[in-house]
Design a protein around this motif. Structure first.
Motif: not given
Ligand SMILES: C[S@@+](CC[C@H](N)C(=O)[O-])C[C@H]1O[C@@H](n2cnc3c(N)ncnc32)[C@H](O)[C@@H]1O
Length: 199
Positions: A57-58, A107, A61, A83-85, A34-36, A111, A40, A101-103, A9
């Motif tokens: 985020e979940l 998933i 997290k 927020l959970d997808i 999925g802000s991690g 999803q 960002h 980003a990177n989600t 990131a």
């Molecule tokens: C690889 S990380 C990317 C984090 C950040 N966006 C980045 O680019 O550094 C993937 C993220 O997707 C989130 N994620 C996974 N399953 C999810 C769901 N069902 N709903 C929302 N977020 C989810 C995870 O918690 C994780 O933080």
């Protein structure tokens, strides 16, 4: 107060922001999925003061994300939300732009489909959906490193993996989103941009 840190990131936030400046010039409210670690969100929000950036985020997290946002406050950075997808109903978020980003390779495919359905329903006409990460094109990896990464992902979780832009495009079309940009980014990543078509 300690925060989590993602080297990726840190590396990719600058090239992504360069694109977002032009892309989000007319956006007012961005929902990030999925802000991690929040790296960002805290970097983009002050650089885009004309809009409100809503990280999410979940549940497990959220504390990590909240810590990052509290350490780097900015007026237009909203308090992170859960927020959970997978949830049927997303909270009462209103946004004209969705960023993730990177989600999509993390998933599961069902999803990914759900995400496109939710984003399609959420966005107003002309709203934007940006997805950053590694993607395949025409059924092929765009680099050897992405091929290795995909093997690693699928060994860890066989339902994850790098998605093909064609498959994503089908989901987008089903949900009223038209592909507007397919930007090559450093390290064999891409920034895909869909726009919600008028009803
Ligand atoms: C690889 S990380 C990317 C984090 C950040 N966006 C980045 O680019 O550094 C993937 C993220 O997707 C989130 N994620 C996974 N399953 C999810 C769901 N069902 N709903 C929302 N977020 C989810 C995870 O918690 C994780 O933080």
């Amino acid at each position: 107060m300690q925060t989590a840190f993602s080297e990726a990131a840190e590396r990719n936030k600058r090239p992504i922001l360069k694109k977002l400046h032009a892309l989000l010039a007319s956006s007012k409210s961005v929902l990030e999925i999925g802000s991690g670690t929040g790296q960002h969100a805290v970097y983009f929000a002050p650089a885009l003061p004309h809009l409100v950036w809503q990280p999410s985020e979940l549940p497990d997290k959220l504390p990590m994300l909240l810590r990052q946002c509290l350490l780097h406050p900015s007026e237009n950075l909203a308090r992170p939300i859960i927020l959970d997808i997978d949830n049927d109903v997303w909270t009462s978020v209103e946004a004209d732009t969705v960023f993730t980003a990177n989600t999509l390779h993390i998933i599961h495919w069902r999803q990914v489909c759900r995400l496109f359905a939710r984003v399609g329903a959420l966005l107003p006409s002309n709203g934007i959906f940006c997805a950053y990460g590694p993607f395949n094109m025409d059924g092929r990896y765009t680099s050897e490193s992405n091929a290795q990464f995909d093997i690693w992902l699928r060994n860890r979780d066989h339902q994850s993996g790098i998605r093909d832009i064609g498959d994503l495009q089908y989901q987008a079309e089903q949900n009223g989103l038209g592909l507007q940009e397919n930007n090559a980014m450093p390290s064999n990543n891409r920034l895909l941009v869909w726009r919600k078509l008028a009803n």
